[in-house]
Write a protein that holds these residues in place. Structure first.
Motif, short mmCIF file in Angstrom:
data_model
loop_
_atom_site.label_atom_id
_atom_site.label_comp_id
_atom_site.label_asym_id
_atom_site.label_seq_id
_atom_site.Cartn_x
_atom_site.Cartn_y
_atom_site.Cartn_z
N HIS A 516 13.75 4.47 8.96
CA HIS A 516 13.97 5.04 7.63
C HIS A 516 13.73 3.94 6.60
O HIS A 516 14.61 3.13 6.32
CB HIS A 516 15.38 5.58 7.51
N LEU A 517 12.54 3.92 6.03
CA LEU A 517 12.16 2.85 5.11
C LEU A 517 12.76 3.02 3.72
O LEU A 517 13.25 2.07 3.11
CB LEU A 517 10.64 2.77 4.99
N GLN A 518 12.69 4.25 3.18
CA GLN A 518 13.08 4.47 1.79
C GLN A 518 13.50 5.91 1.60
O GLN A 518 13.34 6.75 2.49
CB GLN A 518 11.91 4.11 0.86
N LYS A 519 14.03 6.20 0.42
CA LYS A 519 14.46 7.56 0.11
C LYS A 519 13.30 8.45 -0.31
O LYS A 519 13.30 9.65 -0.04
CB LYS A 519 15.52 7.52 -0.99
N GLU A 520 12.34 7.87 -1.00
CA GLU A 520 11.24 8.67 -1.53
C GLU A 520 10.22 8.95 -0.44
O GLU A 520 9.98 8.14 0.45
CB GLU A 520 10.56 7.94 -2.70
N ARG A 538 7.42 8.77 -6.17
CA ARG A 538 7.99 8.29 -7.42
C ARG A 538 7.14 7.22 -8.08
O ARG A 538 7.54 6.64 -9.09
CB ARG A 538 9.41 7.73 -7.17
N GLY A 539 5.99 6.93 -7.54
CA GLY A 539 5.12 5.93 -8.13
C GLY A 539 5.43 4.52 -7.72
O GLY A 539 4.89 3.57 -8.31
N SER A 555 8.03 -1.13 -8.95
CA SER A 555 8.69 0.14 -9.28
C SER A 555 8.92 0.31 -10.77
O SER A 555 9.42 1.36 -11.20
CB SER A 555 10.04 0.24 -8.55
N HIS A 556 8.59 -0.70 -11.58
CA HIS A 556 8.89 -0.65 -13.00
C HIS A 556 7.73 -0.11 -13.83
O HIS A 556 7.82 -0.06 -15.06
CB HIS A 556 9.24 -2.05 -13.51
N PHE A 557 6.63 0.33 -13.17
CA PHE A 557 5.49 0.84 -13.93
C PHE A 557 5.64 2.30 -14.33
O PHE A 557 4.87 2.80 -15.16
CB PHE A 557 4.20 0.66 -13.13
N LYS A 558 6.57 3.00 -13.70
CA LYS A 558 6.84 4.42 -14.02
C LYS A 558 5.58 5.27 -13.84
O LYS A 558 5.19 6.06 -14.72
CB LYS A 558 7.36 4.57 -15.45
N LEU A 559 4.96 5.13 -12.71
CA LEU A 559 3.76 5.91 -12.41
C LEU A 559 4.16 7.23 -11.77
O LEU A 559 5.28 7.41 -11.28
CB LEU A 559 2.84 5.12 -11.46
N ASP A 612 -2.03 -11.71 -9.99
CA ASP A 612 -1.70 -12.93 -10.70
C ASP A 612 -1.21 -12.58 -12.10
O ASP A 612 -1.98 -12.26 -13.01
CB ASP A 612 -2.93 -13.83 -10.78
N GLY A 613 0.10 -12.62 -12.28
CA GLY A 613 0.69 -12.24 -13.56
C GLY A 613 1.20 -10.81 -13.59
O GLY A 613 1.79 -10.39 -14.59
N THR A 614 0.94 -10.04 -12.53
CA THR A 614 1.41 -8.64 -12.44
C THR A 614 1.00 -7.87 -13.69
O THR A 614 1.83 -7.35 -14.45
CB THR A 614 2.93 -8.58 -12.23
N LYS A 615 -0.29 -7.78 -13.93
CA LYS A 615 -0.82 -7.09 -15.09
C LYS A 615 -1.36 -5.72 -14.66
O LYS A 615 -2.28 -5.64 -13.84
CB LYS A 615 -1.94 -7.90 -15.75
N LEU A 616 -0.80 -4.68 -15.21
CA LEU A 616 -1.24 -3.32 -14.93
C LEU A 616 -2.10 -2.83 -16.09
O LEU A 616 -1.66 -2.84 -17.24
CB LEU A 616 -0.06 -2.38 -14.71
#
Length: 978
Positions: A516-520, A538-539, A555-559, A612-616
């Motif tokens: 069981h890895l995750q809820k989603e 959940r993106g 998880s903070h990109f809200k995709l 590099d820099g976590t740029k979306l």
């Protein structure tokens, strides 16, 4: 070039063409000259003898050499140079003269064919090459032109000798003797000496018992004379022929460097708006160019983000159902689902289709899942039928049959995902929602064995959930299957030794454990480098190591829900002082180093994440639901696109730039859009009956509240020429009219009246202008065969006055209506019906003045638009764009029933929902409805005129010279009427 054939047995030649249509253009040149020589013996054929005598007087040696060259095609490459020299002279003469004299016709018999050595070898060996170049590409183009204009098939042999320089600069650049992929594909140029080719030719030629030995000796003498004269002239070739294919020498940056040049087709795809978000998007290039691959309807699109360019991989007759790409991002395979389905393997560097599999599914079910090995040697497919079939293809050998097949039982469920073991191209895994299957391919005997253990809730005494995707574990001894409950099923692979396979059984899998890895719910499961990567509903995107311990997540990109993840083929840059990689979530806190990757989401959005820099970065967002509404601005290069998801987007279709959009509240789906004649307003009809009037530049509402007088979808919106009235039609067979009033010095739109005037669906709502005044007139056309005109002047609040009702058809029903351009003194309404007829109605009396045959392309016309003109000189040269169920076409006006004045091609195999034309008549746009795409087509009238003129010249030559030789003289004369 132009070459007229003299045949004694046209029936025999027709049968030969039907037996092998692909080789008819190559074989006819030989057959025609043989039969022509046989006719020399007959004394009653005086016309031929006279023409031959005249030709001998002009240039005996050249004629003999040309005749022998057409008879023994490709025997000596030197003959090609002679033909090219005469082709220049005769082509120039043919363009200067409009009438064909006997002497000129005789000269036109000189063979001017241009054969590359590879073409000759392909014909001599009795097989067609897998890819085409030089003269073959011209034959392919001429064959397409023949089908497009629907010329009589009897003209196929004559059109093959039209040596037209119709290839674009890009096509000429791509032309090569052979097109073979690198790597597993053979890279050789099988060019043999000319004397060897001649021996093979003589060996392949059928026995000709009816030819005298003296005549054969005469041929040898002619050949000797021709060769000697050729050596004296020392002709120079136009261009050197490359000895290697472009595919084998191409680099990854060549695709967007080449110049496409002028299009040779009347309609050519230039841009595709939207993409199929149910299929993955792949990352092809990352360094200097950011290049993506995705599917849009029946076309695969290679999109360069930095250059904002698209290259279209066209060839599928149905909507693409699946696609995959090799590990090196060189080879792409696409497959479709439907009748005559295809599997096409493309070279991403050049955009060339290197191999096509035609009969992959004889039942016509199509392909559901496809996968390619990491070394790109093999291809695996799963069909889409009720009984699914797994096939493995040795596509690099250019075979048309699979190496092995396996029919899956129905109880396995509908297998929708397939992938190879990255380190062993003999192992595969697939899964449905309820069953995972492991495959082992024994190449020696071409046997495909499988293992599919049943997994239930009792297996682990826990809820497993529905499977989404499966991959091979990094340790290569296990398989992982993700579920929509956020769990992973771990399967152990048991591989018995090869020597003990018969005694210990075949390889199989056993369920080992449930993690069981995750809820989603997990929607995407893949591997990259040393990580196992998941994407969920959940993106969230999470990375695990080989022990399934989490390393990092985004998880903070809200995709929205993740549909696909594609990592760059370029390795991540090692960390330095200038890099800014985030720390991982382990106790050590090491830098989390991963490749850049592309994210595709369920809302049709595509993102690029730079590690590099976590740029979306958001690359593009397209409508996620059906697109039925499009409208072009009346004087600017703008197009408005509306979707059922409630989004209206406005694009600059010349610069290919997205400008602005508006998202309406949930439940409002855009069904219809129309700009007013001034381009200041945009009328929008929605699926639940609401009508908006929007500002064209800001998409803000021009009315305080939207009009809500209908309870069903508004299918048509139309403005009067002075923008004083707006009319709508809905699914309830009702016509509504809105009018502009001046209140307190402001123009205000008000509801006037509505009337349920039809008994069946309304096909067109059209405004016009009264002939004796400038007042607008309104007409509606319904499937109930009624043409109704309304009296706007006598209409008042809640009362829409009917002026006239006319019946348009008896048996068939009308499909669309448009104002016919003023090509004559009489003003007409052009109405199309379901019986493939077009009718001209007097605009005043509504009397049917003429009934003609319309375009016949498998289904009736559903919408038509008249191309606008740019200058007064073009008023008498008008054209009409039309769509039917799945095609877009162009027709030359005036309408006269001539089928050769139309051209059409497939634009949306799943159905066309709408069409519009740009203000300058340069582009046509089609909306695909459920395929969620809009295609921009460039209208190239110049190429059509050129082709049409040349084809007309060919038909004139056939009829004037030897009409009895035309197998379909009436059809030829009909063509000349245009």
């Amino acid at each position: 070039m132009l070459k007229i054939s003299l045949e004694t047995s046209p029936k025999r030649r027709m049968s030969d063409a039907e037996e092998n249509p692909l080789e008819e253009t190559e074989e006819y040149g030989e057959i025609e000259m043989e039969e022509g020589e046989e006719e020399e013996k007959y004394p009653n054929d005086e016309g031929l003898e006279n023409m031959q005598q005249e030709l001998k007087e002009d240039n005996t040696l050249a004629w003999r050499g040309s005749q022998e060259e057409g008879e023994v095609e490709g025997e000596e490459a030197e003959g090609k140079e002679e033909g090219e020299e005469f082709g220049k002279e005769e082509a120039a003469g043919a363009q200067e003269e409009t009438t064909v004299k006997p002497q000129e016709i005789t000269k036109s018999m000189i063979s001017l064919e241009r054969l590359t050595p590879t073409d000759s070898q392909s014909v001599l060996s009795g097989t067609l090459p897998k890819t085409y170049s030089g003269r073959e590409s011209k034959h392919s183009l001429q064959s397409e032109l023949l089908e497009t204009l629907e010329l009589p098939r009897s003209m196929a042999s004559q059109l093959e000798f039209l040596d037209l320089d119709l290839t674009t600069s890009a096509e000429q650049q791509l032309s090569s003797p052979e097109k073979q992929p690198s790597g597993e594909l053979a890279e050789r140029t099988d060019q043999r000496p000319q004397d060897e080719l001649g021996q093979e030719r003589r060996h392949l030629e059928p026995e000709r018992g009816d030819l005298e030995p003296e005549k054969r000796e005469g041929r040898k003498e002619k050949r000797v004379l021709y060769v000697n004269e050729k050596k004296e002239k020392e002709f120079q070739p136009k261009a050197s022929i490359p000895k290697v294919s472009l595919v084998s020498t191409a680099t990854e940056d060549i695709l967007f460097q080449k110049d496409d040049g002028a299009n040779v087709y009347p309609l050519a795809m230039t841009w595709s708006f939207g993409w199929n978000s149910s299929l993955p998007v792949y990352y092809i290039q990352d360094e200097n160019q950011r290049v993506l691959l995705y599917a849009s309807a029946h076309t695969a699109v290679i999109y360069n983000v930095f250059k904002n360019n698209q290259h279209h991989l066209q060839g599928h007759p149905n909507v693409i159902s699946c696609l995959c790409i090799s590990e090196d991002r060189r080879w792409v395979s696409t497959a479709d689902k439907g009748p005559d389905c295809l599997i096409i393997i493309w070279d991403c560097f050049t955009g060339i289709p290197v191999h096509t599999i035609f009969d992959s599914c004889p039942e016509g079910d199509g392909i559901r899942a496809i996968a390619i090995t990491h070394d790109a040697k093999y291809l695996a497919t799963i069909s889409d039928g009720e009984i699914q079939k797994v096939c493995i293809w040795r596509w690099t050998l250019a075979v048309e049959t699979p190496a092995c097949t396996l029919n899956l039982p129905k109880e396995y469920g509908f297998q929708s995902y397939l992938t190879f073991n990255p380190t062993n191209n003999k192992e595969l895994v697939s899964n449905s929602k309820t069953q995972a299957i492991y495959y082992m391919w024994y190449e020696e005997g071409d046997i495909l064995v499988h293992s599919a253990p049943l997994l239930t809730e009792k297996t682990f005494n826990k809820l497993v959930g529905k499977f989404s995707q499966s991959v091979f574990h990094l340790n290569l001894t296990q398989i992982l299957s993700a579920t929509m409950e956020g769990k992973l099923v771990v399967w152990d692979i048991y591989r018995p030794p090869l020597s003990a396979s018969t005694s210990l059984g075949f390889p199989h899998i056993i369920p080992c454990k449930l993690v069981h890895l995750q809820k989603e719910g997990i929607t995407v499961l893949t591997t990259v480098d040393s990580y196992i990567v998941t994407g969920d509903i959940r993106g969230n995107i999470k990375f695990y190591d080989h022990t399934l311990s989490i390393v990092n997540w985004y998880s903070h990109f809200k995709l929205s829900s993740i549909r696909s993840l594609s990592f760059s083929k370029t390795l991540a840059t090692p960390p330095t002082e200038n890099t800014n990689y985030p720390p991982d979530c382990t106790l050590k806190g090491d830098r989390f180093i991963v490749r850049n990757f592309i994210i595709g989401t369920s809302d049709a959005s595509v993102y690029h994440l730079t590690a590099d820099g976590t740029k979306l970065e958001k690359l593009f967002v397209e409508p996620k639901d059906a697109i039925c509404a499009i409208s072009c601005h009346p004087y600017q290069p703008l197009i408005a696109i509306g979707s059922f998801c409630g989004v209206i987007k406005v694009w600059d279709y010349e610069q290919k730039k997205y400008l602005f959009s508006r998202i309406f509240e949930k439940g409002l789906g855009v069904q219809s859009l129309t700009y007013n004649p001034e381009g200041a307003l945009l009328g929008a009809g929605f699926t639940e009956g609401t009508v908006y009037i929007l500002d064209a530049m800001s998409l803000e509402s021009e009315i305080p509240e939207p009009f809500k007088y209908s309870r069903t979808s508004v299918t048509h919106v139309s403005f009067s020429h002075d923008s004083q009235y707006m009319a709508t039609a809905d699914v309830s067979f009702t016509v509504a009219v809105y009018v502009v009033r001046v209140k307190n010095g402001r123009r205000v739109w008000e509801y006037l009246a509505r009337l349920r005037s039809h008994r069946k669906s309304i096909r067109s709502v059209l405004f016009g202008v009264h002939l004796d005044s400038n007042e607008p007139r309104l007409l509606s056309l319904g499937r109930d065969r009624l043409l109704i005109e309304y009296n706007l002047l006598k209409s008042y609040k809640d009362h829409l006055e009917v002026l006239d009702i006319q019946r348009t058809d008896q048996g068939s029903y009308p499909t669309c209506m448009v104002w016919y351009p003023p090509l004559t003194k009489e003003l007409f309404l052009l109405i199309c019906n379901s019986g493939y007829k077009v009718k001209l109605f007097n605009s005043t009396t509504k009397m049917c003045r003429k009934t003609l045959l319309g375009p016949v392309y498998g289904s009736p016309i559903e919408q038509i638009q008249i191309l606008p003109v740019k200058t007064p000189l073009e008023l008498q040269k008008r054209y009409m764009v039309f769509i039917n169920r799945d095609k877009v076409g162009l027709q030359i006006l005036p309408v006269d029933g001539n089928p050769h004045k139309t051209s059409a091609l497939i634009c949306h195999p799943s159905g066309v929902a709408g069409m519009d034309v740009s203000y300058d008549g340069r582009y046509a746009f089609t909306a695909g409805g459920q395929d969620r795409s809009v295609v921009q087509w460039e209208i190239n009238l110049r190429s059509w005129k050129t082709i049409f003129t040349i084809l007309s010249s060919v038909v004139k030559v056939l009829i004037q010279w030897r009409p009895e030789r035309c197998r379909n003289t009436s059809a030829c004369r009909s063509f000349l009427l245009s």
